[in-house]
Enzyme design. Structure first.
Site, PDB file in Angstrom:
ATOM      1  N   LYS A 108       0.837  -1.201   0.000  1.00 19.06           N
ATOM      2  CA  LYS A 108       0.000   0.000   0.000  1.00 19.06           C
ATOM      3  C   LYS A 108       0.871   1.250   0.000  1.00 19.06           C
ATOM      4  O   LYS A 108       1.951   1.271   0.606  1.00 19.06           O
ATOM      5  CB  LYS A 108      -0.912  -0.046   1.228  1.00 19.06           C
ATOM      6  CG  LYS A 108      -1.984   1.018   1.307  1.00 19.06           C
ATOM      7  CD  LYS A 108      -2.855   0.752   2.532  1.00 19.06           C
ATOM      8  CE  LYS A 108      -3.922   1.821   2.762  1.00 19.06           C
ATOM      9  NZ  LYS A 108      -4.737   1.524   3.965  1.00 19.06           N
ATOM     10  N   SER A 189      -9.486   1.588   3.293  1.00 19.00           N
ATOM     11  CA  SER A 189      -8.667   2.384   2.416  1.00 19.00           C
ATOM     12  C   SER A 189      -7.615   1.578   1.647  1.00 19.00           C
ATOM     13  O   SER A 189      -6.970   2.107   0.745  1.00 19.00           O
ATOM     14  CB  SER A 189      -7.962   3.467   3.242  1.00 19.00           C
ATOM     15  OG  SER A 189      -7.047   2.898   4.176  1.00 19.00           O
ATOM     16  N   SER A 213      -9.895  -0.873   7.185  1.00 15.04           N
ATOM     17  CA  SER A 213      -9.213  -0.679   5.912  1.00 15.04           C
ATOM     18  C   SER A 213      -8.585  -1.928   5.313  1.00 15.04           C
ATOM     19  O   SER A 213      -8.135  -1.905   4.164  1.00 15.04           O
ATOM     20  CB  SER A 213      -8.147   0.411   6.052  1.00 15.04           C
ATOM     21  OG  SER A 213      -8.744   1.666   6.258  1.00 15.04           O
TER      22      SER A 213
END
Length: 517
Positions: A108, A189, A213
């Site tokens: 990420k 996210s 997330s």
């Protein structure tokens, strides 16, 4: 400061410049569809596949699908060189290496890497910033021999800039797309990590979670996500929201692959010493692989939280599917304790009333300012700088459209005052009197909930959870099932999740047509 005008096109430029290279053609008998770590390692051993060929394949898939899916922000320009080094190491020293050796992993975009990749949380504000060292989890991945393949897209600033921006959107990559249903949310996210894993853009991926997330995008994209106990994995050199709630975990196509990644990244880190030292006691001797048991459901006590969780309309598809799963779990030897309730659950699930919003808003300003101060170089050095940057770059950051109210609220705070301390204390009491009391009184190994409904329960107490694919609705949109537990319950959750996955075999790759819309 690096020119924004040039980097405005960095997303396209980085990919096109690398992917337009002329790679040599190769022939092999390996089936890349839904490839697992085990199948790839076997191919490495029998010489039907090399790490270079594997990276070439993923580069080809990214070139074809990423302009639509927007799951990858950057590909590591050294990816092929790193793969070649892994192949050479395998030739010299044999194939008896770590299971992640030579395996490409997307991380990420808030996870720091001390290489040619940017670490920006999806924002132009941090483009060109330089971290002083690898994040703790990336350092461990490199030690395991993994190829740091690139940066996955994400909801910008881990969805903490604004309540208005859609899940999966960030300024640098644009809107991430659910590979199953274009109109469906990819959630966030860690949207890019989940999309990439689901659409086979990499072997494995890494995400982060503060509240939901990892669990949410995993459920919405039909992949497996493990949210570890807070402190089990280091948060050093990871763009933060809250040291009290932040955690780093794998998002993969299978439970086994997620466990391979988890095994590689857990453990003490001097740069996140307090949390990782405290959580060391939860790491089982010999790691987590031994908990991948086909009979992992046998004799497990699993609590079903009905009220406020499994409230589906009568005869709904989702409701029927979950009941089928419960019956299967019973057949596999699990003892399901039904109709359980967590004390004060309505307060816990209320982001404002629980105190979670108040605490995170104050913690973020302190944490992000500390992170920015430790960068070797950066165009911004404080939350105030980021706010100013956004105001000056409205076109790129879409401030008028999506605003930055959460940032503004956070900037107005002044540290951890008595009100914030009371909010944090309240969450600790809600957790102690709620899930902890319930699980101990009922002697539960796990609680089970649908999709993402449990995220705040797990978040405020720093508890672990594993999301596993559970089904697909009438539109083809995936939904998940989440097994949660108390701190250090990863071994039991892995046993349950793996046995459930192997018994149900729900996951299927996205329909190819949906990827070429």
């Amino acid at each position: 400061m690096v020119s924004l005008q040039f980097h405005r096109f960095s997303f396209a430029f980085t990919l096109v410049a690398l992917l337009s290279l002329s790679f040599p053609l190769y022939t092999h008998s390996f089936d890349f569809t839904e490839a697992t770590v085990d199948s790839i390692q076997e191919a490495f051993r029998n010489r039907s596949l090399s790490s270079v060929q594997l990276v070439q394949h993923y580069l080809s898939v990214i070139r074809k699908l990423n302009p639509r899916l927007r799951a990858v922000i950057e590909v590591n320009p050294d990816a092929l060189a790193l793969a070649a080094r892994a192949d050479l190491d395998r030739e010299k020293n044999g194939s008896n290496r770590n299971r992640l050796h030579g395996i490409p992993i997307l991380v990420k975009d808030n996870i720091g890497t001390a290489d040619k990749l940017n670490t920006t949380a999806g924002s132009f504000a941090l483009l060109g910033s330089v971290v002083s060292r690898d994040s703790g989890v990336v350092r461990k991945l490199r030690k395991a021999g993994a190829v740091i393949f690139g940066k996955a897209s994400m909801s910008e600033w881990a969805a903490f800039r604004s309540d208005q921006a859609p899940n999966g959107w960030c300024a640098r990559a644009g809107q991430g797309i659910n590979p199953y249903v274009r109109s469906g949310s990819p959630c966030g996210s860690s949207s890019g990590s989940a999309i990439a894993a689901a659409a086979n853009l990499a072997t494995v991926t890494l995400g982060t979670e503060t509240f939901g997330s990892i669990i949410c995008p995993s459920a919405f994209n039909s992949v497996v996500g493990i949210k570890p106990t807070v402190g089990l994995t280091s948060r050093s050199v990871v763009i933060p929201i809250s040291p009290r709630q932040d955690t780093i975990g794998p998002i993969c196509r299978t439970v086994k692959d997620a466990v391979y990644v988890l095994d590689a990244i857990v453990g003490y880190d001097i740069y996140d010493a307090k949390a990782t030292k405290e959580a060391e006691k939860y790491i089982p001797q010999g790691g987590y692989l031994k908990f991948l048991k086909l009979d992992g459901l046998k004799s497990k006590r699993v609590g079903i939280l009905r009220k406020d969780f499994f409230d589906f309309p009568k005869n709904s598809l989702r409701g029927k599917v979950y009941e089928q799963h419960f019956n299967l779990m019973r057949k596999k030897g699990a003892m399901l304790i039904d109709n359980l309730q967590i004390v004060n659950i309505s307060v816990i699930l209320d982001y404002n009333q629980s105190g979670e919003e108040l605490a995170l808003t104050a913690e973020f300003k302190m944490a992000i300012n500390e992170y920015l101060s430790q960068l070797t170089s950066s165009p911004v050095r404080s939350l105030a700088d980021i706010i100013s940057f956004n105001e000056n770059h409205d076109k790129e950051e879409k401030i008028k459209k999506y605003d930055q109210k959460v940032f503004l609220d956070s900037e107005s705070t002044n540290g951890i005052n008595s009100t914030v301390r009371n909010a944090i204390s309240n969450m600790a009491q809600l957790s102690s009197r709620g899930i902890e009391t319930l699980m101990r009184e009922k002697q539960l190994d796990a609680i089970v909930t649908p999709d993402v409904t449990v995220i705040h329960v797990l978040a405020i107490g720093g508890y672990p959870g594993i999301s596993v694919p559970a089904g697909y609705d009438e539109t083809g949109a995936p939904f998940g099932i989440c097994f949660g537990g108390l701190k250090g319950y990863e071994p039991r959750l892995i046993e349950i999740a793996y046995a459930f996955e192997q018994a149900t075999k729900v996951r299927k790759p996205p329909p190819f047509k949906s990827l070429l819309f």
